[in-house]
Design an enzyme around this catalytic site. Sequence first.
Site, short mmCIF file in Angstrom:
data_model
loop_
_atom_site.label_atom_id
_atom_site.label_comp_id
_atom_site.label_asym_id
_atom_site.label_seq_id
_atom_site.Cartn_x
_atom_site.Cartn_y
_atom_site.Cartn_z
N SER A 120 0.83 -1.21 0.00
CA SER A 120 0.00 0.00 0.00
C SER A 120 0.86 1.25 0.00
O SER A 120 0.35 2.33 -0.28
CB SER A 120 -0.90 0.08 1.23
N HIS A 158 -2.78 -3.45 -6.38
CA HIS A 158 -3.22 -3.06 -5.05
C HIS A 158 -4.68 -3.43 -4.86
O HIS A 158 -5.57 -2.84 -5.46
CB HIS A 158 -3.01 -1.55 -4.87
N GLU A 212 -6.15 -1.59 -8.07
CA GLU A 212 -5.38 -0.48 -8.61
C GLU A 212 -4.10 -1.08 -9.20
O GLU A 212 -3.34 -1.73 -8.47
CB GLU A 212 -5.07 0.46 -7.43
N ASN A 230 -5.16 5.84 -2.27
CA ASN A 230 -4.85 6.33 -0.93
C ASN A 230 -4.41 7.79 -0.96
O ASN A 230 -4.65 8.54 -0.01
CB ASN A 230 -3.80 5.45 -0.25
N1 LIG Z 1 -4.64 -5.37 5.33
C1 LIG Z 1 -4.99 -4.41 4.47
O1 LIG Z 1 -5.98 -3.71 4.67
C2 LIG Z 1 -4.18 -4.19 3.22
C3 LIG Z 1 -4.78 -3.55 2.13
C4 LIG Z 1 -4.04 -3.38 0.96
C5 LIG Z 1 -2.73 -3.79 0.92
N2 LIG Z 1 -2.15 -4.39 2.01
C6 LIG Z 1 -0.76 -4.85 1.89
O2 LIG Z 1 -0.76 -6.25 1.71
C7 LIG Z 1 0.40 -6.82 2.28
C8 LIG Z 1 0.00 -7.90 3.26
O3 LIG Z 1 -0.81 -7.35 4.25
P1 LIG Z 1 -1.76 -8.23 5.19
O4 LIG Z 1 -2.68 -7.29 5.87
O5 LIG Z 1 -2.29 -9.37 4.45
O6 LIG Z 1 -0.69 -8.76 6.27
P2 LIG Z 1 -0.78 -10.05 7.19
O7 LIG Z 1 0.13 -9.79 8.33
O8 LIG Z 1 -2.18 -10.42 7.45
O9 LIG Z 1 -0.15 -11.20 6.28
C9 LIG Z 1 1.21 -11.27 5.96
C10 LIG Z 1 1.57 -12.74 5.77
O10 LIG Z 1 2.91 -12.81 5.28
C11 LIG Z 1 3.54 -13.89 5.90
N3 LIG Z 1 4.98 -13.73 5.84
C12 LIG Z 1 5.85 -13.41 6.82
N4 LIG Z 1 7.11 -13.41 6.34
C13 LIG Z 1 7.03 -13.73 5.04
C14 LIG Z 1 7.98 -13.90 4.02
N5 LIG Z 1 9.27 -13.74 4.24
N6 LIG Z 1 7.54 -14.27 2.80
C15 LIG Z 1 6.24 -14.44 2.55
N7 LIG Z 1 5.28 -14.28 3.48
C16 LIG Z 1 5.68 -13.94 4.71
C17 LIG Z 1 2.99 -13.93 7.30
O11 LIG Z 1 3.14 -15.21 7.86
C18 LIG Z 1 1.53 -13.56 7.04
O12 LIG Z 1 0.75 -14.70 6.84
C19 LIG Z 1 1.18 -5.67 2.88
O13 LIG Z 1 2.12 -5.21 1.95
C20 LIG Z 1 0.10 -4.62 3.10
O14 LIG Z 1 0.63 -3.31 3.11
C21 LIG Z 1 -2.86 -4.61 3.14
#
Ligand SMILES: NC(=O)c1ccc[n+]([C@@H]2O[C@H](COP(=O)([O-])OP(=O)(O)OC[C@H]3O[C@@H](n4cnc5c(N)ncnc54)[C@H](O)[C@@H]3O)[C@@H](O)[C@H]2O)c1
Length: 472
Positions: A120, A141, A153, A191
């Site tokens: 993000s 995104h 996006e 955003n």
């Molecule tokens: N949560 C939101 O609202 C949202 C929205 C848009 C974008 N994002 C982006 O999406 C991405 C993930 O966010 P999320 O909310 O799903 O996080 P999350 O913490 O729920 O999930 C992350 C996952 O990655 C795993 N992980 C840890 N180390 C790792 C590695 N080395 N390689 C691969 N996986 C690994 C973790 O075990 C976990 O399951 C981030 O970049 C975040 O900025 C999040």
Amino acid sequence: MSALPQRLGVVGAGTMGSGIAQLGCLAGMATVLYDPVAEALERGAASLRAGLEKGAERGRWSAADAEAAAARLETTGALEDLAGCELVIEAAPERAELKRELFARVSEICPDAVLATNTSSIPVTSLASAAARPELVVGMHFFNPAPLMRLVEVIAAEQTGERALEVATATGEAMGKRVIRATDGPGFLVNRCGRPFYGEALRCVTERIATPAQVDRICRLGGGFRMGPFELMDLVGIDVGFEVAKSFMELSFGEPRWRPSPLQARMVAAGRLGRKTGRGWYEYGDGPYRPEDPEPPAPGGGEGRALAVGGDGPVAELLRARGEAAGYAVTRGGAEGEVRLDGRPVGGFVLVPPEPRLVELLGPRDEERERLFSSLGFVCEWVEDAPGGVLGRIVCQLVNEACFAVGEGVGSPEDVDAGMELGLNHPRGPMTWGRILGFDRVLATLDAIWQARREERYRPAPLLLKLAREAA
Ligand SMILES: NC(=O)c1ccc[n+]([C@@H]2O[C@H](COP(=O)([O-])OP(=O)(O)OC[C@H]3O[C@@H](n4cnc5c(N)ncnc54)[C@H](O)[C@@H]3O)[C@@H](O)[C@H]2O)c1
């Protein structure tokens, strides 16, 4: 070669990764879900299967489709199993170094695959340079919850090539999403254009124009937003929002519109991070954290008194229509925005078309003004006297930010509107809102704010100046 991948890899099985993998399975792709943490992988796969079942129960797809989709899922704790994927979407934790390492490794495992990141806030350009073939890297995104939010996006990094854009777009569309295009930069398109909703709300509270609960109520009832900025900050986490705000500041080298708020910093320092700590802008106990919104009264009680409303803008039109409905003897007269009751000028107020259920009355309080606006069918909210009040300031800055973004080529006006509606649940996009209000009136409000504040933050976008000239 078709742009739609047959085999999709998803890196990270958390909130976003499992939702994205669910979309891949449903779109008919063999989907490999990777997570190095075994429990996380298991949890992600379970939530994916639960999502498929729930969708079938709700009739969003058939039970047979859910079963077929589940059969397309492969889970793994070994990154090497991504071999053969034509597209890999990375949804690992939001840490630049970790993502760069992943991009370097994945580009060795599947050298021809398009590599997409769901980040993000990290510049896609900086991740692309870590891959063996940066032209294959692109941003995809998704919004939370990924299976339900209808937007993706697609972000072009400096190095992104045509094929990466085609594959990302075709995949997003096959997943049933509206795909918008953005260039790389702070907050990309969605955003970035959503920033003023928080930034101006925080400023209104800093300047003691209104309290957080008032700002939220004004946004819901006056603007038609589903949630106000402060309850949203509490939901997302004030610390998370603060980090995002700091990243905007850093990436833009100090753009004044994007300066983080000391109020956020103070809340974080106090450990009041929102829902997750039981306290943020609101307190979260057993009961509801805020009262139900009041219903606006029915218009009535004008009793033939003389109501003169000046101007021909949407606010004047709305007030005259309400005045008629309430039984006033309505006339057109006076300057734009001027309202007179029985010949006496009525004090300051802010109404933001097209569908306000609430009016902001600018202090100091007077009973007569409140009676008038109640009789016109509005919930009344008293705030400190300031140009644009709360909602006028927020909405005009949303329009202004959209104009900056469009003018800088971050995205098209249509994509900006789709992004705000589908990605952030705004009641309408800022370009549409600008047309409804009149870009010239938006500019006039911004100019009034600028006059009162003398801050560069309130300078109009070049495109707003142009649209205002055309509208005048
Ligand atoms: N949560 C939101 O609202 C949202 C929205 C848009 C974008 N994002 C982006 O999406 C991405 C993930 O966010 P999320 O909310 O799903 O996080 P999350 O913490 O729920 O999930 C992350 C996952 O990655 C795993 N992980 C840890 N180390 C790792 C590695 N080395 N390689 C691969 N996986 C690994 C973790 O075990 C976990 O399951 C981030 O970049 C975040 O900025 C999040």
